[in-house]
Motif scaffolding. Sequence first.
Motif, mmCIF file in Angstrom:
data_model
loop_
_atom_site.group_PDB
_atom_site.id
_atom_site.type_symbol
_atom_site.label_atom_id
_atom_site.label_comp_id
_atom_site.label_asym_id
_atom_site.label_seq_id
_atom_site.Cartn_x
_atom_site.Cartn_y
_atom_site.Cartn_z
ATOM 1 N N GLN A 56 0.846 -1.203 0.000
ATOM 2 C CA GLN A 56 0.000 0.000 0.000
ATOM 3 C C GLN A 56 0.872 1.241 0.000
ATOM 4 O OE1 GLN A 56 -2.417 0.597 3.514
ATOM 5 N NE2 GLN A 56 -3.990 1.707 2.374
ATOM 6 N N MET A 57 0.368 2.307 -0.603
ATOM 7 C CA MET A 57 1.165 3.523 -0.695
ATOM 8 C C MET A 57 0.967 4.457 0.481
ATOM 9 S SD MET A 57 1.936 5.748 -4.064
ATOM 10 C CE MET A 57 3.564 6.501 -4.168
ATOM 11 N N HIS A 58 -0.245 4.624 0.978
ATOM 12 C CA HIS A 58 -0.488 5.641 2.005
ATOM 13 C C HIS A 58 -1.668 5.200 2.852
ATOM 14 C CE1 HIS A 58 -1.663 9.542 3.761
ATOM 15 N NE2 HIS A 58 -0.421 9.932 3.526
ATOM 16 N N SER A 59 -1.398 4.770 4.060
ATOM 17 C CA SER A 59 -2.442 4.226 4.931
ATOM 18 C C SER A 59 -2.977 5.290 5.886
ATOM 19 C CB SER A 59 -1.890 3.050 5.743
ATOM 20 O OG SER A 59 -2.890 2.556 6.619
ATOM 21 N N LEU A 60 -4.295 5.262 6.092
ATOM 22 C CA LEU A 60 -4.935 6.175 7.039
ATOM 23 C C LEU A 60 -5.395 5.481 8.312
ATOM 24 C CD1 LEU A 60 -7.200 8.304 4.639
ATOM 25 C CD2 LEU A 60 -4.901 8.831 5.462
ATOM 26 N N HIS A 61 -5.257 4.148 8.383
ATOM 27 C CA HIS A 61 -5.787 3.395 9.517
ATOM 28 C C HIS A 61 -4.675 2.616 10.215
ATOM 29 C CE1 HIS A 61 -9.913 4.192 8.173
ATOM 30 N NE2 HIS A 61 -9.484 3.933 6.951
ATOM 31 N N ASP A 62 -4.550 2.788 11.511
ATOM 32 C CA ASP A 62 -3.544 2.057 12.282
ATOM 33 C C ASP A 62 -4.081 0.671 12.639
ATOM 34 O OD1 ASP A 62 -1.181 1.579 13.526
ATOM 35 O OD2 ASP A 62 -1.535 2.924 15.228
ATOM 36 N N ARG A 63 -3.216 -0.330 12.551
ATOM 37 C CA ARG A 63 -3.590 -1.710 12.898
ATOM 38 C C ARG A 63 -2.375 -2.394 13.528
ATOM 39 N NH1 ARG A 63 -8.241 -1.845 9.997
ATOM 40 N NH2 ARG A 63 -8.183 -0.684 8.032
ATOM 41 N N PRO A 64 -2.587 -3.390 14.371
ATOM 42 C CA PRO A 64 -1.455 -4.070 15.011
ATOM 43 C C PRO A 64 -0.432 -4.630 14.030
ATOM 44 C CG PRO A 64 -3.474 -4.614 16.166
ATOM 45 C CD PRO A 64 -3.878 -3.823 14.952
ATOM 46 N N LEU A 80 5.201 6.967 3.214
ATOM 47 C CA LEU A 80 4.902 6.930 4.642
ATOM 48 C C LEU A 80 3.872 7.993 5.006
ATOM 49 C CD1 LEU A 80 8.473 6.418 6.142
ATOM 50 C CD2 LEU A 80 6.735 4.682 5.618
ATOM 51 N N SER A 81 2.868 7.588 5.771
ATOM 52 C CA SER A 81 1.848 8.490 6.298
ATOM 53 C C SER A 81 2.111 8.698 7.784
ATOM 54 C CB SER A 81 0.463 7.883 6.097
ATOM 55 O OG SER A 81 0.298 6.735 6.931
ATOM 56 N N GLU A 82 1.299 9.508 8.430
ATOM 57 C CA GLU A 82 1.466 9.700 9.873
ATOM 58 C C GLU A 82 1.195 8.408 10.635
ATOM 59 O OE1 GLU A 82 -3.017 11.462 10.826
ATOM 60 O OE2 GLU A 82 -1.252 12.739 11.021
ATOM 61 N N ILE A 83 0.512 7.460 9.988
ATOM 62 C CA ILE A 83 0.260 6.145 10.601
ATOM 63 C C ILE A 83 1.455 5.224 10.416
ATOM 64 C CG2 ILE A 83 -1.212 4.095 10.550
ATOM 65 C CD1 ILE A 83 -2.567 6.634 11.667
ATOM 66 N N THR A 84 1.973 5.121 9.193
ATOM 67 C CA THR A 84 3.041 4.153 8.914
ATOM 68 C C THR A 84 4.434 4.670 9.245
ATOM 69 O OG1 THR A 84 2.979 4.891 6.601
ATOM 70 C CG2 THR A 84 1.751 2.891 7.163
ATOM 71 N N SER A 319 12.501 16.305 -0.607
ATOM 72 C CA SER A 319 11.101 16.547 -0.267
ATOM 73 C C SER A 319 10.511 15.451 0.609
ATOM 74 C CB SER A 319 10.276 16.656 -1.554
ATOM 75 O OG SER A 319 10.802 17.615 -2.425
ATOM 76 N N GLU A 320 11.348 14.546 1.146
ATOM 77 C CA GLU A 320 10.782 13.391 1.842
ATOM 78 C C GLU A 320 11.493 13.009 3.140
ATOM 79 O OE1 GLU A 320 11.642 9.781 -0.778
ATOM 80 O OE2 GLU A 320 12.181 11.476 -2.082
ATOM 81 N N MET A 321 12.544 13.732 3.514
ATOM 82 C CA MET A 321 13.229 13.433 4.760
ATOM 83 C C MET A 321 13.326 14.689 5.614
ATOM 84 S SD MET A 321 16.327 10.849 3.712
ATOM 85 C CE MET A 321 16.501 10.185 5.362
ATOM 86 N N SER A 328 8.172 10.756 4.367
ATOM 87 C CA SER A 328 7.051 10.474 3.462
ATOM 88 C C SER A 328 7.497 9.536 2.345
ATOM 89 C CB SER A 328 6.475 11.787 2.907
ATOM 90 O OG SER A 328 7.496 12.572 2.301
ATOM 91 N N GLY A 329 7.869 10.093 1.199
ATOM 92 C CA GLY A 329 8.298 9.302 0.062
ATOM 93 C C GLY A 329 8.364 10.198 -1.163
#
Length: 428
Positions: A56-64, A80-84, A319-321, A328-329
């Motif tokens: 996946q490129m950009h996740s909005l949901h946190d999971r174990p 990378l999103s704020e979740i990943t 633009s990503e670090m 991000s990416g």
Amino acid sequence: MNEALRRTRCSDPSAIVEHLGAHTDVIVPLANGEPDTVMTAVDAAGPDLEGVRVHQMHSLHDRPYLHGVYPGLRHVAYFLSEITRPAFHEGGLDFTPVHFSEMPHILSYVTRAPIIAAAASPPDRHGYFSLGTNADYVARFIGKAPFFLEANPHMPRTRGENTIHVSQVAGWVEADYPLAESPSPRVSEKDRIIGELIAERVPDGATIQVGIGSIPAAALSALGNHRDLGVHTELLSDAIAELFMAGVITGTGKTTRPGKMVTTFALGTRAFYDFIDDNAAAEFLPVDWVNDPRVIGRERAFVSINATVEVDVMGQANSEMIRGRMWSGSGGQADFAKGAMFSPHGMGFLALHSTTRDESVSRIKVRLGEGAVITTHKNTIDNVVTEYGVAELHGQPVSVRAERLIAIAHPKFRDELSAEARTLGYLR
């Protein structure tokens, strides 16, 4: 409901687990394209899975499972999103650098017999689902891989190459929850100045691509008096919809898909999702076409507007670090920068504040920060914008680049930057 829909309909999202054999690859769209109930079921099955990878490129949901708690279920992030982001830094998932345009090809290369898990609008009377806010990389797998869908009445039904017939669906479930929203960012005075500097250089009739963040939002806001703009962008948002409704965006001068706002995914408010629902002006197409620099370059006067973190005096942009850590990416920034370069009379803008928020560090640098990656190459970069002006770089020698970039740095850093640039031979 027709027979095919009835036959493939599942009563519970855990039905996807039947399709997850050893070493199965699951491909999930980004943002609201992620089927929340289905991926919750995949996560719950994590202890019993073997060698399953989720791409996946950009996740909005946190999971174990994102935190590496199941040996047999691993996440591969391509942005990378704020979740990943924290999960990656703690070692819970893998990160693969990639240009957005390359995602369908990369996924075809690194996966074997994948299954696509995606959110969708409810099926129409002909048995067609729409992938709604998304086409991205998964649309390219329609007809080539099985899909397991989550039909949600809150998902808009959109137009383009992102519809899938029930005959190509391994199973589908119903869900009812609101989509994640992304309100328009707060625009500061610095953002407003930068936005106006960009907007005054955009000609009427140009085709635009605009990234995410407060500076791109400010640029869109400053385009309110323009005429007959076109849209060819990876992300469609509220600010673009507002320009369309104001009559600024017509797309009449576009070369490809005239009259259409071309995009590959959408993220915004509920009102925006209602705007794109059954809207013939918005066309959702696979990312390997939308972000292809050769396709972008067909447009006359194509304008790319994106934000960056830091730029060195050679014209290399990170633009990503941030502070040497992945944030991000690459996304599609380099895709559109190169496309603008191919476009007749095209322009690319990379924008940033001249300093960090507390004004302690210049974001125009002689050298990029330690460990920083290069997102947009020095050979591709065109215009760099801060609140102090625009530095035109494309085709210019290093000495001119250094002069122009230092001139748009914060005044308190200019002498220091000039001295260091002279030491390295960049300035005479």
